[in-house]
Design a protein around this motif. Sequence first.
Motif, PDB file in Angstrom:
ATOM      1  N   VAL A 124     -32.341 -20.260  38.001  1.00 46.37           N
ATOM      2  CA  VAL A 124     -31.844 -20.510  39.342  1.00 46.37           C
ATOM      3  C   VAL A 124     -32.147 -19.641  40.574  1.00 46.37           C
ATOM      4  O   VAL A 124     -32.275 -18.235  40.049  1.00 46.37           O
ATOM      5  CB  VAL A 124     -30.211 -20.453  39.139  1.00 46.37           C
ATOM      6  CG1 VAL A 124     -29.482 -20.571  40.752  1.00 46.37           C
ATOM      7  CG2 VAL A 124     -29.637 -21.540  38.414  1.00 46.37           C
ATOM      8  N   CYS A 125     -32.579 -20.015  41.508  1.00 43.89           N
ATOM      9  CA  CYS A 125     -33.317 -19.062  42.511  1.00 43.89           C
ATOM     10  C   CYS A 125     -32.202 -18.070  43.288  1.00 43.89           C
ATOM     11  O   CYS A 125     -31.004 -18.895  43.832  1.00 43.89           O
ATOM     12  CB  CYS A 125     -33.681 -19.830  43.685  1.00 43.89           C
ATOM     13  SG  CYS A 125     -34.451 -18.992  45.197  1.00 43.89           S
ATOM     14  N   PRO A 126     -32.166 -16.935  43.260  1.00 39.57           N
ATOM     15  CA  PRO A 126     -31.080 -16.155  43.918  1.00 39.57           C
ATOM     16  C   PRO A 126     -31.291 -15.810  45.347  1.00 39.57           C
ATOM     17  O   PRO A 126     -30.676 -15.221  45.909  1.00 39.57           O
ATOM     18  CB  PRO A 126     -31.535 -14.725  43.393  1.00 39.57           C
ATOM     19  CG  PRO A 126     -33.010 -14.367  42.866  1.00 39.57           C
ATOM     20  CD  PRO A 126     -33.313 -16.014  42.628  1.00 39.57           C
ATOM     21  N   PHE A 127     -32.436 -16.534  45.978  1.00 43.21           N
ATOM     22  CA  PHE A 127     -32.416 -16.441  47.332  1.00 43.21           C
ATOM     23  C   PHE A 127     -32.025 -17.276  48.313  1.00 43.21           C
ATOM     24  O   PHE A 127     -32.178 -17.413  49.364  1.00 43.21           O
ATOM     25  CB  PHE A 127     -34.218 -16.125  47.727  1.00 43.21           C
ATOM     26  CG  PHE A 127     -34.556 -14.859  46.799  1.00 43.21           C
ATOM     27  CD1 PHE A 127     -33.930 -13.618  46.856  1.00 43.21           C
ATOM     28  CD2 PHE A 127     -35.628 -15.004  45.827  1.00 43.21           C
ATOM     29  CE1 PHE A 127     -34.502 -12.634  46.190  1.00 43.21           C
ATOM     30  CE2 PHE A 127     -36.165 -14.217  45.218  1.00 43.21           C
ATOM     31  CZ  PHE A 127     -35.673 -12.735  45.333  1.00 43.21           C
ATOM     32  N   HIS A 128     -31.595 -18.650  47.637  1.00 45.11           N
ATOM     33  CA  HIS A 128     -30.850 -19.554  48.525  1.00 45.11           C
ATOM     34  C   HIS A 128     -29.496 -19.972  47.546  1.00 45.11           C
ATOM     35  O   HIS A 128     -29.454 -19.697  46.276  1.00 45.11           O
ATOM     36  CB  HIS A 128     -31.729 -20.618  49.028  1.00 45.11           C
ATOM     37  CG  HIS A 128     -32.269 -21.718  47.666  1.00 45.11           C
ATOM     38  ND1 HIS A 128     -33.290 -21.490  46.936  1.00 45.11           N
ATOM     39  CD2 HIS A 128     -31.625 -22.996  47.552  1.00 45.11           C
ATOM     40  CE1 HIS A 128     -33.031 -22.610  46.089  1.00 45.11           C
ATOM     41  NE2 HIS A 128     -32.165 -23.475  46.426  1.00 45.11           N
ATOM     42  N   ASP A 129     -29.007 -20.840  48.211  1.00 48.64           N
ATOM     43  CA  ASP A 129     -27.880 -21.362  47.445  1.00 48.64           C
ATOM     44  C   ASP A 129     -28.231 -22.464  46.416  1.00 48.64           C
ATOM     45  O   ASP A 129     -28.102 -23.690  46.861  1.00 48.64           O
ATOM     46  CB  ASP A 129     -26.679 -21.923  48.310  1.00 48.64           C
ATOM     47  CG  ASP A 129     -25.481 -22.479  47.830  1.00 48.64           C
ATOM     48  OD1 ASP A 129     -25.363 -22.025  46.484  1.00 48.64           O
ATOM     49  OD2 ASP A 129     -24.637 -23.226  48.336  1.00 48.64           O
ATOM     50  N   LYS A 132     -42.179 -18.623  42.188  1.00 50.86           N
ATOM     51  CA  LYS A 132     -42.203 -19.641  43.459  1.00 50.86           C
ATOM     52  C   LYS A 132     -40.820 -20.385  43.389  1.00 50.86           C
ATOM     53  O   LYS A 132     -40.404 -20.718  42.301  1.00 50.86           O
ATOM     54  CB  LYS A 132     -43.234 -20.315  43.464  1.00 50.86           C
ATOM     55  CG  LYS A 132     -43.124 -21.467  44.358  1.00 50.86           C
ATOM     56  CD  LYS A 132     -44.459 -22.116  44.135  1.00 50.86           C
ATOM     57  CE  LYS A 132     -44.501 -23.511  45.279  1.00 50.86           C
ATOM     58  NZ  LYS A 132     -45.431 -24.331  45.324  1.00 50.86           N
ATOM     59  N   CYS A 133     -40.080 -20.420  44.587  1.00 50.21           N
ATOM     60  CA  CYS A 133     -38.859 -21.248  44.684  1.00 50.21           C
ATOM     61  C   CYS A 133     -39.351 -22.573  45.128  1.00 50.21           C
ATOM     62  O   CYS A 133     -40.068 -22.573  46.412  1.00 50.21           O
ATOM     63  CB  CYS A 133     -37.948 -20.669  45.367  1.00 50.21           C
ATOM     64  SG  CYS A 133     -36.333 -21.855  45.553  1.00 50.21           S
ATOM     65  N   PHE A 134     -39.219 -23.627  44.647  1.00 50.63           N
ATOM     66  CA  PHE A 134     -39.713 -24.879  45.028  1.00 50.63           C
ATOM     67  C   PHE A 134     -38.658 -25.363  46.245  1.00 50.63           C
ATOM     68  O   PHE A 134     -39.107 -26.491  46.923  1.00 50.63           O
ATOM     69  CB  PHE A 134     -39.641 -26.003  44.080  1.00 50.63           C
ATOM     70  CG  PHE A 134     -40.970 -25.632  43.311  1.00 50.63           C
ATOM     71  CD1 PHE A 134     -42.390 -26.331  43.732  1.00 50.63           C
ATOM     72  CD2 PHE A 134     -40.542 -25.074  41.785  1.00 50.63           C
ATOM     73  CE1 PHE A 134     -43.212 -25.710  42.880  1.00 50.63           C
ATOM     74  CE2 PHE A 134     -41.783 -24.780  41.166  1.00 50.63           C
ATOM     75  CZ  PHE A 134     -43.099 -25.227  41.408  1.00 50.63           C
ATOM     76  N   ALA A 135     -37.553 -24.906  46.200  1.00 54.06           N
ATOM     77  CA  ALA A 135     -36.405 -25.195  47.448  1.00 54.06           C
ATOM     78  C   ALA A 135     -37.096 -24.447  48.684  1.00 54.06           C
ATOM     79  O   ALA A 135     -36.936 -24.946  49.751  1.00 54.06           O
ATOM     80  CB  ALA A 135     -35.208 -25.133  46.999  1.00 54.06           C
ATOM     81  N   CYS A 136     -36.731 -23.075  48.478  1.00 48.57           N
ATOM     82  CA  CYS A 136     -36.627 -22.376  49.794  1.00 48.57           C
ATOM     83  C   CYS A 136     -37.951 -21.839  49.887  1.00 48.57           C
ATOM     84  O   CYS A 136     -38.016 -21.249  51.147  1.00 48.57           O
ATOM     85  CB  CYS A 136     -35.349 -21.258  49.751  1.00 48.57           C
ATOM     86  SG  CYS A 136     -35.833 -19.874  48.521  1.00 48.57           S
ATOM     87  N   GLY A 137     -38.708 -21.673  48.921  1.00 52.30           N
ATOM     88  CA  GLY A 137     -40.124 -21.260  49.552  1.00 52.30           C
ATOM     89  C   GLY A 137     -40.263 -19.776  49.033  1.00 52.30           C
ATOM     90  O   GLY A 137     -41.414 -19.248  49.147  1.00 52.30           O
TER      91      GLY A 137
END
Length: 581
Positions: free
Chosen positions: A38-43, A59-64
Amino acid sequence: MALITNDEINAIRSKANIVDIIGSYLPLTQRGRNYLCVCPFHDDHSPSMSVSEEKQIYKCFACGNTGNVFTFVQNYEDVSFLDAVSIVAEKCGIDIDKRKLKSNNILINKEEYEIMNFAEKFFQNNLKTEFGTTAMDYLNRRGINEDIIKEFGIGLSLDTSDSLYNILLKKKYSASKMLELGLISQNADKNFDMFTRRITFPLWDKDGNIVGFSARIYRGEKDTSKYVNSRETKLFKKGETLYNYHHARDFVKQEKSIIVVEGFMDAIRLSIEGVKNVVALQGTALTKEQINLLKKLHVKVILCLDNDNAGETATLSNGEQLVKEGLEVYVIRLSGEKDPDEYILANGIEAFKNNIASSMTYFDFKVNYFKKNKDLSKTNDLALYVNQVLEEVANSNDEILTELTLKKISEEYDLSIDVLKEKIKGFKKVEAKEVKKFVKPVKEKKDAYLQSADKILFYMLNGGEFIDEYRKKLGFFEDALHREIANEIIYYYQKNNTINPADFISYVSDKDTIKNEVMDIVSDGMEDDISIEVMDGYINRVDKLMVKNEIKRLKIELKNETDASKKIKILDRITELKKND
Ligand SMILES: [Zn+2]
């Protein structure tokens, strides 16, 4: 960059497996070649972050958000790149000379920090002299021993005759500098120490640099204020610091919580008693910067403000802001003594720890607060109270909490649960609009040329043979950004004789013009299998597109050209380009 070399940074990176390091912060699950979390840099509600063990990037595919092991730690812990290097080194058991990792900020303000450190030493030393006896007695009576004095840099300021001002002057520091740092004040062209005959406590920024002092009376003086604090200076920004943050940070991870108190004596008292995950507001209202500092700790916040009306109101408003920012907030309200310091002196640390163990959620605190100044046996007051609670529950957006609260109220005040449920719907509508949904940032779509140019640069990051291929078959990009990155890649490779995406990210960490584009390129290439053949495809495409653009440019030039011989030259060039196309 600082005093540490790229080689040293790369050596640390090569020993640190990104999967282990990110895994020390977040649970990872293996999915094929990569790991997901789970990406800690966006919700994030579904695992959107992919970690590549092979390429040592994430790499986060949602927030980049993307980068290497240092970038992750830098973003997660909100520290400088060099601090992230230091943290990763420590996690891998690598010894590095911390002096080499001084950030630019420290280097720029070198003299200022030197003066502040000297002032701290001077004050501390005074405690040990004959002038320090009374102050030492005072400290000892309050249970502050040698270790604590050292840990918190506690000291003593003397009379003006033995002033810090004179000593610093002898050390060739200018009065204007001292004035700028808030260590002295000026009156009728004369300079005076800011702090005299007081016990001094250094104040630090979030990284533990001394940026100011707070000084308190200790001999029962009546005609002066209890505390004198540094004024705001270029180093000291009161609203941007939380007292003890740099100490507490090391302890929040094991405790999984941070305790927020009002005064710095409260923080010191808790530390003395071994509760070290504590910071002090030095006031009552949390600023935006302070909330951000708390957010970066990724643990629950326990508010334990003073036992008075101001403390209660501040708990309400601070808690509200923290919850809005998505933090998990708990509340302790002490009874009897006025603050944690006095509470612990009177009741002992075990009593305080019981308060921690039984701290209430912010929601419960607030619901309790609504009862204040109401007589719930009176219909009006009860109706107001129930409505306030229902609105609160609706805003929480938590189904279980809603269910439990409705049940409780229905039983406690003998109200129909259906009526309550109906009522709550009214509050819900307003709320629905306010829910902040994570919106994926829209990136400008790159054209065919830029997409292929990105790919070529990504291949070049994967080894000398790809760099050679670029130099042999293309050797040039028509846009300045890709040209600059290509040059940096070639330069890097010539210097290091080896290259990979993860190390190159470290190298560009302080190159603001190309950093973001490099991150983009690496992130886009993360899933790629690389081969010379595929690269050649991109080279052909870029080559063709550049020729096409060049012909377009020449045609415009031709139109604007009036000189006949020059026109012929341009035409020749166009024909030549078309031939090779
Ligand atoms: Zn993300």
